[in-house]
Structure formats: C-alpha cells, structure tokens
Design an enzyme around this catalytic site. Structure first.
Site: not given
Length: 378
Positions: A94-95, A97-98, A148, A191, A218, A268, A306, A308, A311, A337
C-alpha cells in the site's frame, strides 16, 4: 505488456460476481481473493512456508512501516522485498497514505505531500507521491498503490471533494514518477467518502488515466456496513471490467462475500491476525472466544469442520491454556486457523461463482455463521 493484467473467467448468473485471475510477475492470483497482511515484511507469527501450505496466493506489506524500518534502501540492497522476506509469490504494497493519516497525531497536508512525525520516535518526515513511488519501486512489489488521502468518517461534502481532487492530482504524479512500469503494476485508489456523486467523479477521473488496476478506498472506516455496500454498488460499475478491483481494509467473512457479489476481486485486512492475538477465532458456526472458561476442558478442535493444521492437531483446551499463559505458540495456532478460514472461505466463494450459486452460498453461510444483520460485523 502491462506488469499486472486481469483475466475474466466467468460471471455468476445468480449474483453478477466475477471469477478471474490476476497475472503478476510472481504468479497468478485466483479471484475473488483475500490477501493476508504482512505489515512489516511478515504476516505476524506466520512463516512463508505456512502461508504457502494454506495456499495464500498473495500477501500485502506496508510502505509506511517499511520506510520507517528497516528502510527501503536496505530492502533494495537485499534484492527487493521478495528476497528480503523469502516470499516468491505476489506482493502488494500500500502507499502509506492511510498510516500517515491514522498513526500520526501531528501532520500537515499540502499540495506537495504530507509532513508528519514518526509514531516510533517522533522524527519529522515527509511523503509525497514521488517519495511513495520511490519507496515502492525500491521494495519491488508486484502491485503498488498510488499515494492518496483517506478522508475520515464522517466528513463534510466539501472536505471529501477537496480531498478526492487532491488524490486525483497525486495519482497523476505517481504515474509520472513510477520508474518500473514494466515489472510493477500501479493501482489508483478511488475515494469520495459516503457521497455517490463524489465516488463517480473520482472513478471517472482516475479511469481516464488508464491504470492497470483500481482500488476502492475510504470504506470500512467506521461507517455502517449497509452504507459501505451502497458505496460499492455505485462505484464498482464505474470501474473497467477488464482490470482488477480491490476493496481496501475489508476482511470480515460477511463483507468478503457481499463485496464479491458487488464485483470486487481483491480484499485485505488485519482482522484475522489481530483478533487471533486476543484469542478470538472464526469458525463455521460463528465467532469463538477461546479465552472463555467454557472451553477449559473442551478437547475438541476449534472448528470440527476445519481441516487446517491447528484444528487437525490441537484442542480448544490446549489452545486456551496457551493463550491464557501468554505463550506465543497459542497465537500462532489461532492466527493459522483464522487465515486458513478466510482463504478457504474465498475458495468456496470462487466455487460458488463457477456453479452460479453465490447467492445461495451467502444465505447458507450467513445462517450457519449467525449473521442475520449485515451491520453486526464478523
């Protein structure tokens, strides 16, 4: 040829959801896909081998955090992020920015960029669109994000309009300063806050620049889920059908399914790893808090349905003991998990699209998971 391309395979007749593949220099991402977050060049407590075992096609790393430490120049010297962290599948960065806006209490936004103080030591720092490109070019991720401004929720119409127009100008500067278009795809971020006309303005301005992919930013910033879905419904139809669509920061099971139904390809979120550290897991029957006393002598798995590693091998009683004793292995088991659960969920979503039954899949999952109100959360 573009570094990142989208291949459309099928549209679900029942919902309109898309089945596809995103092709990158380090492999193919089957979509709709959930991307585990490896903020500081690692998915917390997980090894790359474990992520491959659960068949994670791509992971996300954070430009802001890697800029602060160990520094993008060191990562570049190591041969890029893939070699640095021993991950040979796709990476999205990611950039930053957040994080600039959410982690720094003292910041100043100008047309040139953002001046802020490090949350680690208070150092005064500056990131511009050009700097964000320099950092991500050095990291060598397959997919980069344009720098952004992510407006808060709630925010006034005037603030959001000014913000998105700045984001558009910054996106153009990112395109011009992107040094590796041949092997790194750059996505723009739409945005517009919770205003449908501003979402349309942002989408139209950014799609005119012909980026190889588009993110929807956003959202999932505190608004009720029905409002997030409304914004998705007015935004995704404005994005090119032949390019990937990425909804940022969304990872609850209900929102992943609803997002896919509304045409999103990639998601994500830190949710699965964050709640795992608190002893909370997702199961086929809903959320389970393993710290609760009722699990103290339960020798069954976290989720009987499950398959995995966690589990298959460990009981609720054992995992509860580890979590209560602050043993790192307990967090590893709950994290494994949760990530496996969401990756398996997305495999189910993809299969349901193939079979033109994603709407039925959603209804069955929501009933079993205990999700009857879309604003309830995970």
């Amino acid at each position: 040829m573009a570094a990142v391309t989208y291949e459309h395979i099928k549209t679900c007749k029942q919902t309109g959801a898309r089945l596809g593949r995103v092709h990158t220099p380090h492999g193919v991402i089957e979509t709709p896909a959930f991307m585990p977050v490896g903020t500081q060049a690692t998915v917390k407590t997980m090894s790359p081998e474990e992520l491959k075992a659960m068949d994670a096609h791509i992971i996300l790393s954070n430009t802001y955090h890697l800029f602060l430490r160990p520094g993008h120049e060191l990562v570049k010297k190591a041969g890029g992020l893939h070699k640095f962290m021993n991950w040979d599948r796709p990476i999205l960065t990611d950039s930053g920015g957040f994080q600039v806006f959410s982690l720094s209490d003292i910041r100043k936004i100008t047309e040139e960029g953002v001046q802020f103080r490090s949350h680690l030591n208070g150092d005064k720092l500056f990131i511009s669109p050009e700097k964000a490109m320099e950092i991500q070019n050095a990291l060598g991720s397959d997919i980069m994000m344009a720098f952004d401004e992510c407006p808060p929720y709630p925010a006034t119409y005037e603030y959001v309009k000014d913000s998105l127009e700045r984001t558009t100008r910054w996106a153009e500067r990112c395109l011009k300063s992107h040094a590796r278009p041949g092997d790194q795809g750059l996505f723009a971020i739409v945005q517009g806050g919770m205003y449908a006309d501003l979402r349309k303005q942002s989408a139209e301005q950014l799609t005119s620049m012909d980026f190889p992919g588009y993110a929807i930013g956003g959202l999932s910033v505190g608004e009720p889920k029905h409002l997030m879905y409304e914004m998705l419904e007015c935004t995704t139809p404005l994005l090119p059908t032949g390019k990937p669509r990425y909804l940022m920061g969304v990872g609850s099971p209900d929102a992943l399914i609803e997002g896919a139904i509304r045409g999103v390809d990639m998601f994500d979120c830190v949710l699965p790893t964050r709640i795992a550290r608190n002893g909370t897991v997702m199961t086929s029957a809903g959320r389970l808090v393993i710290r609760n006393a009722k699990h103290a002598d339960d020798l069954g798995p976290l989720d009987p349905e499950c398959s995995c590693y966690t589990c298959t091998n460990y009981s609720r009683a054992y995992i509860r003991h580890l979590i209560k004793a602050d043993e790192t292995f307990g967090i590893r088991l709950t994290t494994y998990h949760n990530l496996h659960f969401l990756l398996e969920l997305m495999r189910g979503v993809r299969q349901a699209i193939r079979e033109d039954r994603l709407g039925d899949f959603r209804d069955e999952f929501f009933t079993k998971y205990g999700l009857h109100d879309n604003d309830k959360g995970f």
